[in-house]
Design a protein around this motif. Structure first.
Motif, PDB file in Angstrom:
ATOM      1  N   GLY A   1       0.791  -1.223   0.000  1.00 15.46           N
ATOM      2  CA  GLY A   1       0.000   0.000   0.000  1.00 15.46           C
ATOM      3  C   GLY A   1       0.819   1.267   0.000  1.00 15.46           C
ATOM      4  N   ARG A   2       2.098   1.147  -0.245  1.00 13.36           N
ATOM      5  CA  ARG A   2       2.976   2.326  -0.167  1.00 13.36           C
ATOM      6  C   ARG A   2       2.716   3.365  -1.247  1.00 13.36           C
ATOM      7  N   HIS A   3       1.867   3.067  -2.177  1.00 10.27           N
ATOM      8  CA  HIS A   3       1.517   4.016  -3.242  1.00 10.27           C
ATOM      9  C   HIS A   3       0.343   4.907  -2.850  1.00 10.27           C
ATOM     10  N   ARG A   4      -0.225   4.693  -1.663  1.00  8.16           N
ATOM     11  CA  ARG A   4      -1.429   5.432  -1.290  1.00  8.16           C
ATOM     12  C   ARG A   4      -1.323   5.996   0.124  1.00  8.16           C
ATOM     13  N   ALA A   5      -2.222   6.962   0.392  1.00  7.10           N
ATOM     14  CA  ALA A   5      -2.280   7.579   1.717  1.00  7.10           C
ATOM     15  C   ALA A   5      -3.700   8.043   1.968  1.00  7.10           C
ATOM     16  N   GLU A   6      -3.985   8.327   3.232  1.00 10.38           N
ATOM     17  CA  GLU A   6      -5.288   8.835   3.611  1.00 10.38           C
ATOM     18  C   GLU A   6      -5.159  10.302   4.026  1.00 10.38           C
ATOM     19  N   VAL A   7      -6.063  11.115   3.518  1.00  3.82           N
ATOM     20  CA  VAL A   7      -6.160  12.503   3.953  1.00  3.82           C
ATOM     21  C   VAL A   7      -7.014  12.493   5.216  1.00  3.82           C
ATOM     22  N   VAL A   8      -6.486  13.081   6.294  1.00  6.04           N
ATOM     23  CA  VAL A   8      -7.167  13.020   7.590  1.00  6.04           C
ATOM     24  C   VAL A   8      -7.298  14.402   8.219  1.00  6.04           C
ATOM     25  N   LYS A   9      -8.379  14.568   8.962  1.00  3.67           N
ATOM     26  CA  LYS A   9      -8.623  15.739   9.793  1.00  3.67           C
ATOM     27  C   LYS A   9      -8.417  17.067   9.059  1.00  3.67           C
ATOM     28  N   LEU A  10      -9.085  17.207   7.909  1.00  5.99           N
ATOM     29  CA  LEU A  10      -9.132  18.516   7.252  1.00  5.99           C
ATOM     30  C   LEU A  10     -10.113  19.354   8.055  1.00  5.99           C
ATOM     31  N   MET A  11      -9.603  20.394   8.716  1.00  7.73           N
ATOM     32  CA  MET A  11     -10.426  21.215   9.605  1.00  7.73           C
ATOM     33  C   MET A  11     -10.149  22.693   9.355  1.00  7.73           C
ATOM     34  N   VAL A  12     -11.216  23.476   9.327  1.00  9.42           N
ATOM     35  CA  VAL A  12     -11.110  24.924   9.184  1.00  9.42           C
ATOM     36  C   VAL A  12     -12.010  25.562  10.231  1.00  9.42           C
ATOM     37  N   ARG A  13     -11.472  26.539  10.941  1.00  9.02           N
ATOM     38  CA  ARG A  13     -12.281  27.257  11.936  1.00  9.02           C
ATOM     39  C   ARG A  13     -13.545  27.798  11.282  1.00  9.02           C
ATOM     40  N   PRO A  14     -14.673  27.698  11.973  1.00 10.37           N
ATOM     41  CA  PRO A  14     -15.920  28.226  11.395  1.00 10.37           C
ATOM     42  C   PRO A  14     -15.808  29.672  10.930  1.00 10.37           C
ATOM     43  N   ALA A  15     -15.115  30.504  11.662  1.00  7.46           N
ATOM     44  CA  ALA A  15     -14.983  31.919  11.284  1.00  7.46           C
ATOM     45  C   ALA A  15     -14.167  32.112  10.009  1.00  7.46           C
ATOM     46  N   ALA A  16     -13.389  31.100   9.620  1.00 10.56           N
ATOM     47  CA  ALA A  16     -12.548  31.192   8.420  1.00 10.56           C
ATOM     48  C   ALA A  16     -13.129  30.410   7.244  1.00 10.56           C
ATOM     49  N   GLN A  17     -14.265  29.753   7.445  1.00  8.94           N
ATOM     50  CA  GLN A  17     -14.854  28.956   6.368  1.00  8.94           C
ATOM     51  C   GLN A  17     -15.450  29.865   5.296  1.00  8.94           C
ATOM     52  N   GLY A  18     -15.509  29.337   4.084  1.00 12.57           N
ATOM     53  CA  GLY A  18     -16.069  30.088   2.962  1.00 12.57           C
ATOM     54  C   GLY A  18     -15.063  30.983   2.271  1.00 12.57           C
ATOM     55  N   ARG A  19     -13.805  30.893   2.644  1.00 13.00           N
ATOM     56  CA  ARG A  19     -12.742  31.715   2.048  1.00 13.00           C
ATOM     57  C   ARG A  19     -11.805  30.907   1.158  1.00 13.00           C
ATOM     58  N   GLY A  20     -12.116  29.626   0.947  1.00  7.87           N
ATOM     59  CA  GLY A  20     -11.264  28.781   0.109  1.00  7.87           C
ATOM     60  C   GLY A  20     -10.119  28.125   0.858  1.00  7.87           C
ATOM     61  N   LEU A  21     -10.122  28.224   2.178  1.00  2.00           N
ATOM     62  CA  LEU A  21      -9.021  27.660   2.957  1.00  2.00           C
ATOM     63  C   LEU A  21      -9.027  26.132   2.933  1.00  2.00           C
ATOM     64  N   GLY A  22     -10.210  25.515   2.999  1.00  2.00           N
ATOM     65  CA  GLY A  22     -10.281  24.062   2.899  1.00  2.00           C
ATOM     66  C   GLY A  22      -9.721  23.576   1.574  1.00  2.00           C
ATOM     67  N   ARG A  23     -10.060  24.265   0.503  1.00  2.00           N
ATOM     68  CA  ARG A  23      -9.545  23.911  -0.829  1.00  2.00           C
ATOM     69  C   ARG A  23      -8.031  24.088  -0.883  1.00  2.00           C
ATOM     70  N   ALA A  24      -7.524  25.167  -0.275  1.00  2.00           N
ATOM     71  CA  ALA A  24      -6.077  25.409  -0.268  1.00  2.00           C
ATOM     72  C   ALA A  24      -5.346  24.329   0.525  1.00  2.00           C
ATOM     73  N   LEU A  25      -5.887  23.941   1.675  1.00  2.00           N
ATOM     74  CA  LEU A  25      -5.267  22.865   2.458  1.00  2.00           C
ATOM     75  C   LEU A  25      -5.295  21.549   1.693  1.00  2.00           C
ATOM     76  N   LEU A  26      -6.419  21.258   1.052  1.00  2.00           N
ATOM     77  CA  LEU A  26      -6.538  20.031   0.266  1.00  2.00           C
ATOM     78  C   LEU A  26      -5.531  20.036  -0.889  1.00  2.00           C
ATOM     79  N   GLY A  27      -5.414  21.156  -1.572  1.00  2.00           N
ATOM     80  CA  GLY A  27      -4.435  21.269  -2.657  1.00  2.00           C
ATOM     81  C   GLY A  27      -3.011  21.084  -2.169  1.00  2.00           C
ATOM     82  N   THR A  28      -2.704  21.614  -0.998  1.00  2.00           N
ATOM     83  CA  THR A  28      -1.365  21.465  -0.416  1.00  2.00           C
ATOM     84  C   THR A  28      -1.037  20.004  -0.163  1.00  2.00           C
ATOM     85  N   VAL A  29      -1.968  19.285   0.427  1.00  2.00           N
ATOM     86  CA  VAL A  29      -1.721  17.878   0.739  1.00  2.00           C
ATOM     87  C   VAL A  29      -1.653  17.049  -0.550  1.00  2.00           C
TER      88      VAL A  29
END
Length: 178
Positions: free
Chosen positions: A87-115
Motif C-alpha cells: 500500500g505504499r503508493h497510497r495515503a489517507e487525507v485526515v482531519k481537514l479542519m477549518v475554523r468556522p470563522a474562516a470557512q467560505g474563504r477557500g481555505l479548505g480547498r487550499a489545504l486540500l491542494g497542499t496535501v
C-alpha cells in the motif's frame, strides 16, 4: 503576502501547535462536527488526542500542515501514508479542519491542494478520505476532482450522537517522472 500561510509542521512545531490544534478540534466538535468525537468533549481530550499523534509525526506516519494568518491557526490537514509494502503508493487525507470563522474563504480547498501536491511530490499515486454525506465538505471534495466510490449508512455518529451516513472518496494522482 496576502491570505493565510500553509506550512508543514516539523516535530518541534507540531509539539508547539498542539494546544491550538486541540482548540480547533474542540471548537468544531462543539459546533456539531464530530471528527470522531462526541459532545461534550471532556477537558483535555482534544489535546490528548493530538499528543497521541506525536509518534506518527516523528516517524513519518503522519504529516500535518497548518494554515495561519497573522499568527492565528485557522485550519489543518494531515496525510497518513499506508505503511504496508503493498500500500505504499497510497495515503489517507485526515482531519481537514477549518475554523468556522474562516470557512467560505477557500481555505479548505487550499489545504486540500497542499496535501495533494505533497502526495505527488512523495510519489504517491492514490489518496483516500471519508466524510459525512451531504455536507459542504462532500461538495468540496467533489468539486476538487475527487470520486465518491461509496456511501456507508450510519457509519459514524455526529458530535451529538446521531448516526450519519459517510461518503468515501478517492483521487488518483499524476505520476511524476523521476
Amino acid at each position: 503576502m496576502s491570505g493565510p500561510e500553509i506550512v508543514r509542521l516539523g516535530l518541534a512545531d507540531f509539539d508547539a501547535a498542539v494546544p491550538e490544534l486541540a482548540e480547533l478540534l474542540g471548537e468544531l466538535v462543539a459546533g456539531s462536527v464530530s471528527l470522531g468525537f462526541l459532545r461534550p468533549l471532556p477537558p483535555g481530550a482534544a489535546e490528548a488526542w493530538w499528543r497521541g499523534r506525536r509518534a506518527a509525526v516523528a516517524e513519518g506516519g503522519l504529516a500535518v500542515w497548518v494554515a495561519r494568518e497573522r499568527g492565528a491557526l485557522l485550519g489543518t490537514v494531515g496525510l497518513a501514508p499506508v505503511p504496508m509494502p503493498a500500500g505504499r503508493h497510497r495515503a489517507e487525507v485526515v482531519k481537514l479542519m477549518v475554523r468556522p470563522a474562516a470557512q467560505g474563504r477557500g481555505l479548505g480547498r487550499a489545504l486540500l491542494g497542499t496535501v495533494e501536491r505533497a502526495a505527488v511530490e512523495a510519489g504517491l499515486r492514490l489518496l483516500l478520505l471519508d466524510t459525512e454525506s451531504d455536507t459542504p465538505a462532500e461538495g468540496l471534495y467533489r468539486s476538487a476532482g475527487w470520486t465518491r466510490y461509496g456511501v456507508v449508512p450510519d457509519y459514524a455518529a455526529e458530535s451529538g450522537g446521531a448516526l450519519r451516513d459517510c461518503s468515501f472518496f478517492y483521487k488518483k494522482l499524476p505520476v511524476t517522472a523521476g
